[in-house]
Design a protein around this motif. Structure first.
Motif, PDB file in Angstrom:
ATOM      1  N   CYS A   1     -45.036  -4.255   1.117  1.00  0.00           N
ATOM      2  CA  CYS A   1     -44.708  -2.964   1.739  1.00  0.00           C
ATOM      3  C   CYS A   1     -45.362  -1.812   0.989  1.00  0.00           C
ATOM      4  CB  CYS A   1     -43.200  -2.778   1.805  1.00  0.00           C
ATOM      5  SG  CYS A   1     -42.403  -3.856   2.999  1.00  0.00           S
TER       6      CYS A   1
ATOM      7  N   GLY B   1     -48.239   0.209   2.945  1.00  0.00           N
ATOM      8  CA  GLY B   1     -47.638   1.470   3.366  1.00  0.00           C
ATOM      9  C   GLY B   1     -46.590   1.328   4.443  1.00  0.00           C
ATOM     10  N   THR B   2     -45.925   0.187   4.509  1.00  0.00           N
ATOM     11  CA  THR B   2     -44.850   0.009   5.479  1.00  0.00           C
ATOM     12  C   THR B   2     -43.519   0.231   4.785  1.00  0.00           C
ATOM     13  OG1 THR B   2     -44.790  -2.359   5.043  1.00  0.00           O
ATOM     14  CG2 THR B   2     -46.172  -1.623   6.871  1.00  0.00           C
ATOM     15  N   SER B   3     -42.451   0.374   5.581  1.00  0.00           N
ATOM     16  CA  SER B   3     -41.140   0.616   4.982  1.00  0.00           C
ATOM     17  C   SER B   3     -40.472  -0.718   4.657  1.00  0.00           C
ATOM     18  CB  SER B   3     -40.269   1.425   5.935  1.00  0.00           C
ATOM     19  OG  SER B   3     -40.120   0.733   7.152  1.00  0.00           O
TER      20      SER B   3
ATOM     21  N   THR C   1     -34.777   1.386  12.404  1.00  0.00           N
ATOM     22  CA  THR C   1     -35.148   2.623  11.717  1.00  0.00           C
ATOM     23  C   THR C   1     -35.966   3.557  12.588  1.00  0.00           C
ATOM     24  OG1 THR C   1     -37.155   1.634  10.849  1.00  0.00           O
ATOM     25  CG2 THR C   1     -35.176   1.459   9.486  1.00  0.00           C
TER      26      THR C   1
ATOM     27  N   ALA D   1     -39.155   3.208  12.949  1.00  0.00           N
ATOM     28  CA  ALA D   1     -40.480   3.292  12.329  1.00  0.00           C
ATOM     29  C   ALA D   1     -41.580   2.983  13.332  1.00  0.00           C
ATOM     30  CB  ALA D   1     -40.562   2.346  11.139  1.00  0.00           C
ATOM     31  N   LYS D   2     -41.298   2.088  14.271  1.00  0.00           N
ATOM     32  CA  LYS D   2     -42.293   1.726  15.280  1.00  0.00           C
ATOM     33  C   LYS D   2     -42.701   2.953  16.095  1.00  0.00           C
ATOM     34  CE  LYS D   2     -41.074  -0.544  19.138  1.00  0.00           C
ATOM     35  NZ  LYS D   2     -40.658  -1.666  20.001  1.00  0.00           N
ATOM     36  N   TYR D   3     -41.740   3.776  16.436  1.00  0.00           N
ATOM     37  CA  TYR D   3     -42.029   4.953  17.255  1.00  0.00           C
ATOM     38  C   TYR D   3     -42.653   6.070  16.429  1.00  0.00           C
ATOM     39  CZ  TYR D   3     -39.104   2.320  20.360  1.00  0.00           C
ATOM     40  OH  TYR D   3     -38.606   1.313  21.129  1.00  0.00           O
ATOM     41  N   LEU D   4     -42.288   6.150  15.156  1.00  0.00           N
ATOM     42  CA  LEU D   4     -42.869   7.178  14.299  1.00  0.00           C
ATOM     43  C   LEU D   4     -44.323   6.866  13.955  1.00  0.00           C
ATOM     44  CD1 LEU D   4     -39.859   7.807  11.927  1.00  0.00           C
ATOM     45  CD2 LEU D   4     -40.680   9.290  13.756  1.00  0.00           C
ATOM     46  N   ARG D   5     -44.683   5.593  13.914  1.00  0.00           N
ATOM     47  CA  ARG D   5     -46.056   5.194  13.633  1.00  0.00           C
ATOM     48  C   ARG D   5     -46.945   5.301  14.863  1.00  0.00           C
ATOM     49  NH1 ARG D   5     -44.006   0.524  11.084  1.00  0.00           N
ATOM     50  NH2 ARG D   5     -44.597  -0.606  12.941  1.00  0.00           N
ATOM     51  N   ALA D   6     -46.344   5.311  16.041  1.00  0.00           N
ATOM     52  CA  ALA D   6     -47.123   5.303  17.285  1.00  0.00           C
ATOM     53  C   ALA D   6     -47.954   6.580  17.418  1.00  0.00           C
ATOM     54  CB  ALA D   6     -46.188   5.173  18.479  1.00  0.00           C
ATOM     55  N   ARG D   7     -49.055   6.464  18.139  1.00  0.00           N
ATOM     56  CA  ARG D   7     -49.945   7.583  18.364  1.00  0.00           C
ATOM     57  C   ARG D   7     -49.243   8.617  19.240  1.00  0.00           C
ATOM     58  NH1 ARG D   7     -54.222   8.539  21.938  1.00  0.00           N
ATOM     59  NH2 ARG D   7     -53.612   6.710  23.123  1.00  0.00           N
TER      60      ARG D   7
END
Length: 106
Positions: free
Chosen positions: A17, A21-23, A31, A33-39
């Motif tokens: 991690c 750079g992943t959580s 969390t 995180a999938k949506y926060l990483r999305a374009r």
């Protein structure tokens, strides 16, 4: 075949991690995180629609063309008509004594 100690797997996951750079989420909680990483979708949506032509801006930028914004002219005419019928916006108070609030308190 030898079994791997769970603490070693945990340490390996933490290291992975930090490298990529992943959580680190060992419990698997949701969390977002999938949506926060999305374009982001906004920039591509803005590019999809053509730019809106604003007559008022064009008239200010090029006064020699003498462009007339018909929508704005109609709006001004409607405001004048309302004022003639007594339905316009009230006049602003020049001083505190002119305001309606002071007259009400008396």
């Amino acid at each position: 075949m030898a079994a791997v100690i769970p603490s070693r797997i945990t340490a390996l996951t933490k290291l992975r991690c930090s490298i990529f750079g992943t959580s680190y989420n060992p419990t698997g909680l949701r969390t977002g995180a999938k949506y926060l990483r999305a374009r982001l979708r906004g920039p591509s949506m803005v590019k999809y629609y053509p730019p809106v032509i604003n007559i008022a801006q064009l008239a200010r930028k090029y006064p020699e063309l003498e462009l007339v914004d018909e929508v704005e002219e109609q709006r001004w005419q409607d405001v004048e008509d309302r004022k003639k019928r007594g339905k316009g916006a009230p006049k602003k108070a020049k001083s505190k004594a002119d305001s309606r609030r002071v007259a009400r308190k008396r």
